[in-house]
Enzyme design. Structure first.
Site, PDB file in Angstrom:
ATOM      1  N   ARG A 304       0.804  -1.056  -0.003  1.00 56.88           N
ATOM      2  CA  ARG A 304      -0.027   0.135  -0.101  1.00 56.88           C
ATOM      3  C   ARG A 304       0.995   1.339   0.020  1.00 56.88           C
ATOM      4  O   ARG A 304       0.478   2.282  -0.503  1.00 56.88           O
ATOM      5  CB  ARG A 304      -0.982   0.093   1.164  1.00 56.88           C
ATOM      6  N   ALA A 503      -9.158  -1.845   6.042  1.00 60.45           N
ATOM      7  CA  ALA A 503      -8.915  -1.159   4.761  1.00 60.45           C
ATOM      8  C   ALA A 503     -10.214  -0.288   4.333  1.00 60.45           C
ATOM      9  O   ALA A 503     -10.380   0.039   3.031  1.00 60.45           O
ATOM     10  CB  ALA A 503      -8.730  -2.305   3.490  1.00 60.45           C
ATOM     11  N   GLU A 704     -10.238   5.300   6.837  1.00 57.38           N
ATOM     12  CA  GLU A 704      -8.751   5.928   6.899  1.00 57.38           C
ATOM     13  C   GLU A 704      -8.285   7.083   6.329  1.00 57.38           C
ATOM     14  O   GLU A 704      -7.573   7.830   6.825  1.00 57.38           O
ATOM     15  CB  GLU A 704      -8.016   4.759   6.044  1.00 57.38           C
TER      16      GLU A 704
END
Ligand code: LUZ
Ligand code: MOS
Length: 750
Positions: A304, A503, A704
């Site tokens: 990521r 996620a 996030e």
């Protein structure tokens, strides 16, 4: 719509796992861990502990009936160390006693003879020794050498980011309850019930159907319970299985801070090339990820990082390289942002250096290089429904950026003791697990004969409000009042083979599965209603608890349709599965379409620095966020505010320090997090007209992305520091604690 957990949490009624009433015969476990960062385990002496008051048993690796292996991505992590220890805090023995206090006292009596080995703590040093986890990874776009050759200015530098303690309100906790036939009911404060189930079964040597994992709610997680809730749950399971008694294992705050992994520190080398007019032509970076002693999720986190190397910007020629470096620290793990914040920090450092060299404001460079529709990213996906420029411009106008910049300049011209700093932080964050396989979810929906609805999914409620969103999805899809819907606890026996709630995809994927299941039931109910009302099913809809025909209200209410359906032996339950469509990634080629979509936004961050003391305030963070069509604006607002504050903490006051592998900042007095006094004022504007056809009911993931707005605080501070001491060299070493600011300023007054 509201979060049914919220009033309970606000009143402190939780309850979290440790607040549940004790089952009869409950035993308490604690853990004896390695006191040194690396060594050969020669002998473990548990006799003194075994005979201590209240102790029932002490378990070591030799007591494990199945495999002593809890590694997920790579099988490199024993549950209990047997031959070597690789970090301070690595579990060696489990002590089980009648009370928690007796267990802790007995654990202090365990001794281990360990022959010390050389400990590596620095990722660059680990890399130099070839001590890597997995392969060195590279992504490339265009031709970076040509890009640098064509550049008018080329700048390079090093950037470092520190770790971060998750500081979830509820520490790691588990309770294992033996059931008939050797089965186990495992309550765990995990984001990954299926992972706990799989690893518990592996360690116990039983089939997965012998272990049911259930989660009601977590007191926060932030990624810290994606992989690292597992060992504690499995230890409780092991003890319960062997002793045939309920066993609880709850870490104290102190233990949790010392024994569990945190955000990955990174050290990176970057090079950026631009035209004289500020167009970025080339970017190159090498990330040294400090992975800690075992793989945990490090390779996924590194991936990521690579995917977010260029942040919200378009760079035509890119080469990014990353490696997970094995060190003798507790395995670093998932933490909100999952490697992307580290990448974005490095890119903003490169921009800051470039802006200084070109003598232009950073925000001019930022604006000039933002992603546009169709731009290709280093992983091969193109920016679609790209809102980078819209968010940036909306923030600039709405918050009167030009005026603000003038005020700040004016203040800095006239004030010597305080300097103000301003920075913009654009965010572009990819939504989907980078590991394509994990992008699936399930739901099980029951409609009971009174018209009440029960929704189970794989999503874990950790305070992020996924329950409120699932409730919204179910009630809107079925056309019933939200009060009719209950979202159940998360159980591996009800919805199987689930991905972690992580996620930022919890509501997206589980919401979609719930929507599909509700829609399946709805189709059947519309048939029933059509038959009763003598019309065609295609003419029937349900809204606000009532059946409509061609949009006109009928007399038929929801509970009646449900009852009629039952009497006609129509199935009132449905299971559904959702797999995010259209995503793929070829690791060999380093190309694909890893994400369903991106979340965009831009924050404007303002700080005030005391130039005598080095202390500062992050005054205000104002932002424009692309939230899609929110399933619950209040929940999303909370996620943005919390994320911003957590991100600000990461780059300012939250400093994790070790001494030869031993954690120094292991209490809430030595590790500081933003509180009500130090948190900035956060003002959030959701971008209007921000449809998102890629997610459930056109919403967008929220968890996030807002974290990364906080990074702006670092660069706002840097700007304030430079205002105080323009000749000072740009400092790229996060967190920018007041101590570091003071050292930078020293010369300004000296
Ligand atoms: N967890 C994971 C994550 O396993 N894969 C991911 O891509 C991810 N991204 C963000 C947070 N957790
Ligand atoms: Mo994660 S960092 O558990 O979404």
């Amino acid at each position: 719509m509201s979060n049914p957990h919220a009033p309970l949490l606000a009143r402190g009624e939780g309850p979290f796992l440790d607040d549940l009433p004790d089952p009869q015969g409950l035993l308490h476990a604690t853990v004896f861990t390695s006191p040194i960062p690396h060594g050969r385990l020669l002998r473990v002496d548990v006799e003194a502990a075994r005979t201590a008051p209240g102790v029932v048993t002490v378990l070591t690796a030799a007591d494990i009936p199945g495999e002593n292996q809890i590694g997920g991505i790579i099988r490199d992590e024993p549950l209990l160390a047997s031959d070597e220890v690789h970090f301070v805090g690595q579990p060696i023995a489990v002590v089980v006693a009648s009370s928690r206090r007796e267990a802790r006292r007995a654990a202090a009596r365990v001794t281990a003879e360990i022959e010390p080995l050389d400990a590596v703590l620095d990722p660059r040093q680990a890399a130099a020794r070839g001590s890597l986890i997995g392969a060195v990874r590279t992504l490339a776009l265009g031709d970076v050498d040509t890009g640098f050759a064509a550049s008018d200015v080329v700048l390079s530098g090093r950037a470092d980011t520190g770790s971060q303690e998750h500081c979830y309100l509820e520490t790691q906790a588990a309770m294992a309850l033996p059931r008939e036939g050797g089965r186990l009911h495992l309550l765990s404060s995990t984001q990954s019930p299926t992972l706990v189930q799989r690893i518990a079964a592996r360690v116990l040597g039983v089939p997965m159907h012998d272990v049911e994992v259930e989660v009601t709610r977590l007191g926060g997680a932030f990624g810290g319970k994606e992989d690292q809730a597992t060992p504690w749950a499995v230890m409780a399971a092991l003890a319960a299985r062997i002793l045939k008694r309920p066993v609880k294992l709850v870490l104290s705050r102190h233990e949790d801070m010392r024994w569990t992994g945190k955000r990955h520190p990174y050290s990176s080398d970057f090079r950026i090339g631009l035209t004289a007019r500020g167009k970025i032509l080339a970017f190159e970076v090498t990330y040294y990820q400090n992975a800690g002693a075992t793989a945990d999720l490090s390779p996924a986190i590194l991936e990521r990082t690579l995917f977010h190397a260029t942040g919200s910007y378009f760079v035509p020629n890119v080469r990014v390289t990353g490696m997970s470096c094995r060190t003798n620290l507790p395995p670093f793990t998932a933490f909100r942002g999952f490697g992307a914040p580290q990448a974005m920090f490095v890119f903003e450092c490169a921009l800051a250096r470039a802006a200084e060299a070109l003598s232009v404001p950073v925000r001019t460079l930022q604006r000039h290089n933002l992603l546009r529709e169709g731009d290709e990213l280093p992983h091969g996906m193109r920016a679609e429904r790209c809102r980078a420029e819209r968010c940036f411009d909306e923030a600039a106008t709405r918050f009167r950026l030009d005026e603000l910049a003038l005020h700040v300049e004016e203040h800095n011209r006239t004030s010597r003791l305080t300097k103000r700093g301003l920075a913009l932080m654009p965010v572009c964050f990819g939504i989907s697990f980078t590991n394509t396989m994990l992008n699936q979810a399930g739901a099980l929906v029951h409609v009971f004969t009174d018209g009440s609805v029960s929704v189970s999914t794989g999503a874990v409620e950790m305070g992020q409000g996924v329950t409120a969103k699932l409730l919204a999805v179910a009630s809107r899809t079925l056309g019933v009042d939200p009060g009719r819907v209950r979202v159940e606890s998360t159980s591996t026996a009800r919805v199987a083979n689930t991905s972690p709630t992580a996620a930022s995809t919890g509501a997206d994927m589980n919401g979609k599965a719930a929507e599909i299941a509700c829609a399946a039931i709805l189709v059947r109910l519309r048939e029933v209603a059509a038959e009763r009302l003598g019309c065609d099913a295609s003419e029937v809809t349900i809204a606000a608890d009532r059946v409509l025909v061609r949009g006109e209200a009928s007399d038929l209410l929801w509970p009646e349709v449900v009852w009629i359906a039952y009497t006609r032996r129509v199935d009132l339950s449905a299971h559904a599965h959702y797999a995010t469509p259209g995503i793929h990634f070829d690791r060999e080629r380093g190309k694909g379409r890893p994400f369903a979509y991106h979340v965009y936004g831009t924050a404007i961050v303002e700080v005030t620095l005391d130039t005598l003391r080095g202390t500062y305030r992050v005054d205000r963070v104002r932002l424009v966020h692309d939230g899609g069509r929110s399933l619950d604006p209040q929940v999303d607002l909370g996620q943005v505010e919390g994320g911003v504050v957590q991100g600000v903490g990461w780059v300012t006051m939250e400093e994790v320090l070790w001494d030869r592998g031993r954690l120094l900042t292991d209490t809430m007095t030595t590790y500081k997090v933003p509180d009500v006094h130090t948190s900035p004022e956060v003002e959030t504007v959701f971008l209007p007209d921000a449809d998102n056809p890629e997610a459930v009911l056109h919403s967008k993931a929220i968890g996030e992305p807002p974290f990364m707005y906080g990074i702006g605080a670092y660069f706002a501070l840097l700007a304030a520091m430079k205002a105080a001491r323009p000749e000072g060299a740009l400092l790229f070493d996060s967190p920018l604690t007041p101590e570091k600011a003071l050292m930078f300023l020293e010369d300004a007054h000296g």
